[in-house]
Design an enzyme around this catalytic site. Structure first.
Site, mmCIF file in Angstrom:
data_model
loop_
_atom_site.group_PDB
_atom_site.id
_atom_site.type_symbol
_atom_site.label_atom_id
_atom_site.label_comp_id
_atom_site.label_asym_id
_atom_site.label_seq_id
_atom_site.Cartn_x
_atom_site.Cartn_y
_atom_site.Cartn_z
ATOM 1 N N TYR A 5 -14.176 -2.161 10.320
ATOM 2 C CA TYR A 5 -12.801 -1.681 10.191
ATOM 3 C C TYR A 5 -12.088 -1.750 11.546
ATOM 4 O O TYR A 5 -10.949 -2.223 11.641
ATOM 5 C CB TYR A 5 -12.805 -0.252 9.669
ATOM 6 C CG TYR A 5 -11.438 0.396 9.600
ATOM 7 C CD1 TYR A 5 -10.637 0.251 8.476
ATOM 8 C CD2 TYR A 5 -10.961 1.163 10.664
ATOM 9 C CE1 TYR A 5 -9.383 0.837 8.402
ATOM 10 C CE2 TYR A 5 -9.706 1.758 10.605
ATOM 11 C CZ TYR A 5 -8.925 1.595 9.479
ATOM 12 O OH TYR A 5 -7.681 2.184 9.423
ATOM 13 N N ILE A 12 0.227 7.316 4.111
ATOM 14 C CA ILE A 12 1.270 6.872 5.034
ATOM 15 C C ILE A 12 2.268 5.950 4.344
ATOM 16 O O ILE A 12 3.482 6.046 4.567
ATOM 17 C CB ILE A 12 0.632 6.184 6.254
ATOM 18 C CG1 ILE A 12 -0.140 7.219 7.088
ATOM 19 C CG2 ILE A 12 1.669 5.466 7.100
ATOM 20 C CD1 ILE A 12 -1.072 6.612 8.122
ATOM 21 N N GLY A 13 1.790 5.066 3.503
ATOM 22 C CA GLY A 13 2.689 4.152 2.799
ATOM 23 C C GLY A 13 3.663 4.882 1.891
ATOM 24 O O GLY A 13 4.867 4.587 1.873
ATOM 25 N N GLY A 73 0.829 -1.192 0.000
ATOM 26 C CA GLY A 73 0.000 0.000 0.000
ATOM 27 C C GLY A 73 0.870 1.249 0.000
ATOM 28 O O GLY A 73 0.644 2.178 0.782
ATOM 29 N N SER A 131 -4.473 1.182 14.043
ATOM 30 C CA SER A 131 -5.289 2.395 14.064
ATOM 31 C C SER A 131 -5.715 2.649 15.499
ATOM 32 O O SER A 131 -5.840 1.707 16.299
ATOM 33 C CB SER A 131 -6.529 2.226 13.182
ATOM 34 O OG SER A 131 -7.473 3.256 13.415
ATOM 35 N N THR A 151 1.437 3.567 -2.435
ATOM 36 C CA THR A 151 1.231 4.557 -3.491
ATOM 37 C C THR A 151 0.649 5.875 -2.998
ATOM 38 O O THR A 151 0.581 6.839 -3.768
ATOM 39 C CB THR A 151 0.314 3.996 -4.589
ATOM 40 O OG1 THR A 151 -0.955 3.629 -4.015
ATOM 41 C CG2 THR A 151 0.942 2.782 -5.257
#
Length: 241
Positions: free
Chosen positions: A142, A10-11, A5, A129, A7
């Site tokens: 989530y 945070i990534g 992830g 999270s 792109t």
């Protein structure tokens, strides 16, 4: 190092930070256009692999690509994930499956399939999270996935102790990313929600992706050599009040 992830948000910020330190970085993303744009921003020794980490074949392809260039991996940042807001009563099986496949199944097999390449003493960092410990309206699925991620770290440090591989969880609070804007509906509505949430944070503002990236750098570094199994909240103090 591997950043799933990688792109946006945070990534992307983390991939930039590691590349700036001279690391050879591999990032994944589901969309080729976003992957191409990220590679241009990151620079340095970076390789992009298109893939969905909820699909085991794509994870295999990621590590096949890594293995063509490096015999071992020092750091895995299992960051790919996401979710939508859906209240109890409106949750569908599709919503549940999509969220758990990406956030739990994807993280599990991203780490498990890395094990043959991970060097002894490597660092694994999972994206959690603040929802792992805080209730949020219409966000229960989530939040449950992030609670699972947090327990992965607690359990995996025991499974990997003989190899001295550290596993830690980074748990951001409200962070200024495109994903956050999309989650809140975009435009003025998103800004109003962001402003309200900022007012609840002792730091008085939302976080920046670069601030999360710095915490990931720390957890991956030798400076964190005795930090293992923790959930590091990077949230401006929100979960502490």
């Amino acid at each position: 190092m591997v950043v799933t992830g990688g792109t946006s948000g945070i990534g992307l910020a983390t991939a930039k930070a590691f590349a700036a330190e001279g690391a050879s970085v591999f990032i994944t993303g589901r969309r080729q256009d976003a992957l191409d744009a990220a590679l241009k921003q990151i620079g340095g020794q970076v390789t992009g692999i298109r893939g969905d980490m909820a699909k085991l074949a794509d994870i295999d392809r990621l590590y096949d690509t890594v293995q063509q260039k490096h015999a071992q991996i020092d750091v895995v940042f299992a960051n790919a994930g996401g979710g939508e807001m859906t209240a109890l009563g409106a949750i569908t099986e599709e919503h549940y499956t999509r969220t758990f496949d990406t956030n739990v199944k994807g993280v599990l097999f991203t780490v498990q399939k890395a094990l043959p390449l991970l060097k002894d003493g490597a660092s694994v960092i999972l994206t959690g999270s603040t929802t792992s410990i805080s209730g949020t309206p219409a966000f229960s699925v989530y939040s449950a996935t992030k609670a699972a991620i947090r327990n992965f770290a607690r359990s995996w440090i025991l499974d990997l102790k003989d190899r001295h591989i550290r596993v830690n969880t980074i748990s951001p609070g409200v962070t200024d990313t495109a994903g956050l804007n999309e989650l809140f509906g975009g435009g003025a509505q998103a800004q109003n929600t962001r402003d309200y949430l900022a007012s609840l944070i002792p730091a008085g503002r939302v976080g920046q992706p670069e601030e999360i990236a710095k915490a990931v750098l720390f957890l991956a570094s030798d400076e964190a050599s005795f930090v293992n199994g923790v959930e590091l909240f990077v949230d401006g103090g929100q979960t502490q009040i």
